[in-house]
Design a protein around this motif. Structure first.
Motif, mmCIF file in Angstrom:
data_model
loop_
_atom_site.group_PDB
_atom_site.id
_atom_site.type_symbol
_atom_site.label_atom_id
_atom_site.label_comp_id
_atom_site.label_asym_id
_atom_site.label_seq_id
_atom_site.Cartn_x
_atom_site.Cartn_y
_atom_site.Cartn_z
ATOM 1 N N GLY A 11 0.730 -1.291 -0.014
ATOM 2 C CA GLY A 11 0.085 0.039 0.121
ATOM 3 C C GLY A 11 0.817 1.194 -0.082
ATOM 4 O O GLY A 11 2.056 1.031 -0.222
ATOM 5 N N VAL A 12 0.262 2.373 0.478
ATOM 6 C CA VAL A 12 0.872 3.672 0.355
ATOM 7 C C VAL A 12 0.887 4.208 1.798
ATOM 8 O O VAL A 12 0.025 4.127 2.544
ATOM 9 C CB VAL A 12 0.163 4.693 -0.381
ATOM 10 C CG1 VAL A 12 0.828 6.216 -0.495
ATOM 11 C CG2 VAL A 12 0.043 4.079 -2.079
ATOM 12 N N TYR A 13 2.306 4.693 2.035
ATOM 13 C CA TYR A 13 2.253 5.078 3.539
ATOM 14 C C TYR A 13 2.691 6.824 3.536
ATOM 15 O O TYR A 13 3.765 7.070 2.629
ATOM 16 C CB TYR A 13 3.760 4.370 4.219
ATOM 17 C CG TYR A 13 3.842 4.640 5.488
ATOM 18 C CD1 TYR A 13 4.856 5.700 5.723
ATOM 19 C CD2 TYR A 13 3.418 4.155 6.738
ATOM 20 C CE1 TYR A 13 5.235 6.091 7.113
ATOM 21 C CE2 TYR A 13 3.644 4.480 7.740
ATOM 22 C CZ TYR A 13 4.675 5.318 8.143
ATOM 23 O OH TYR A 13 4.980 5.717 9.412
ATOM 24 N N GLU A 14 1.985 7.454 3.929
ATOM 25 C CA GLU A 14 2.043 8.813 3.838
ATOM 26 C C GLU A 14 2.824 9.414 4.969
ATOM 27 O O GLU A 14 3.413 8.578 5.882
ATOM 28 C CB GLU A 14 0.633 9.594 3.894
ATOM 29 C CG GLU A 14 -0.308 9.115 2.614
ATOM 30 C CD GLU A 14 0.011 9.647 1.437
ATOM 31 O OE1 GLU A 14 0.894 10.808 1.422
ATOM 32 O OE2 GLU A 14 -0.235 9.232 0.436
ATOM 33 N N GLU A 15 3.065 10.830 4.930
ATOM 34 C CA GLU A 15 4.001 11.448 6.099
ATOM 35 C C GLU A 15 3.516 10.968 7.288
ATOM 36 O O GLU A 15 2.366 10.580 7.749
ATOM 37 C CB GLU A 15 3.634 12.923 6.073
ATOM 38 C CG GLU A 15 4.006 13.456 4.841
ATOM 39 C CD GLU A 15 5.623 13.415 4.843
ATOM 40 O OE1 GLU A 15 6.169 13.564 5.836
ATOM 41 O OE2 GLU A 15 6.145 13.520 3.865
ATOM 42 N N GLY A 16 4.489 11.050 8.474
ATOM 43 C CA GLY A 16 4.248 10.532 9.745
ATOM 44 C C GLY A 16 5.345 9.289 10.077
ATOM 45 O O GLY A 16 6.101 8.957 9.410
ATOM 46 N N THR A 17 5.047 8.873 11.254
ATOM 47 C CA THR A 17 5.815 7.803 11.947
ATOM 48 C C THR A 17 4.851 6.834 11.869
ATOM 49 O O THR A 17 3.619 7.009 11.996
ATOM 50 C CB THR A 17 6.462 8.167 13.041
ATOM 51 O OG1 THR A 17 5.370 8.417 14.039
ATOM 52 C CG2 THR A 17 7.281 9.295 13.011
ATOM 53 N N GLY A 18 5.526 5.384 11.884
ATOM 54 C CA GLY A 18 4.514 4.090 12.178
ATOM 55 C C GLY A 18 5.246 3.047 12.114
ATOM 56 O O GLY A 18 6.433 2.942 11.917
ATOM 57 N N THR A 19 4.385 2.153 11.976
ATOM 58 C CA THR A 19 4.968 0.605 11.769
ATOM 59 C C THR A 19 4.525 0.037 10.816
ATOM 60 O O THR A 19 3.180 -0.089 10.580
ATOM 61 C CB THR A 19 4.485 -0.084 13.173
ATOM 62 O OG1 THR A 19 5.202 0.749 14.289
ATOM 63 C CG2 THR A 19 5.372 -1.660 13.226
ATOM 64 N N ILE A 20 5.117 -1.006 10.143
ATOM 65 C CA ILE A 20 4.666 -1.703 8.969
ATOM 66 C C ILE A 20 4.924 -3.117 9.300
ATOM 67 O O ILE A 20 6.273 -3.323 9.778
ATOM 68 C CB ILE A 20 5.318 -1.416 7.564
ATOM 69 C CG1 ILE A 20 4.682 0.041 7.220
ATOM 70 C CG2 ILE A 20 5.029 -2.285 6.504
ATOM 71 C CD1 ILE A 20 5.791 0.617 5.971
#
Length: 68
Positions: A11-20
């Motif tokens: 998918g698409v991951y936009e601005e920011g922080t996170g976990t995949i």
């Protein structure tokens, strides 16, 4: 903060922080799984931190490339 559970594995991951994560994490992922994530960042050199990483030797890989 975004947390992406890759139920469809990509998918698409936009601005920011996170976990995949891979599908079913922390359990093993399925054979012949092909996950593609497109990461949009405004900074030239984003930080990637791998906290738990395990692939099958000689079969699996993670590839990070820059594109414009």
């Amino acid at each position: 903060m975004y947390h992406f559970l890759a139920s469809n594995c990509g998918g698409v991951y936009e601005e920011g922080t996170g976990t995949i994560t891979s599908p079913g994490y922390p359990n093993a992922y399925a054979n012949n799984l092909d996950c593609v994530w497109l990461l949009h960042r405004s900074v030239e050199y984003p930080d990637f931190i791998f906290t738990d990483f395990n692939t099958e030797d000689y079969y699996d890989l993670v590839k990070i490339t820059a594109g414009r």
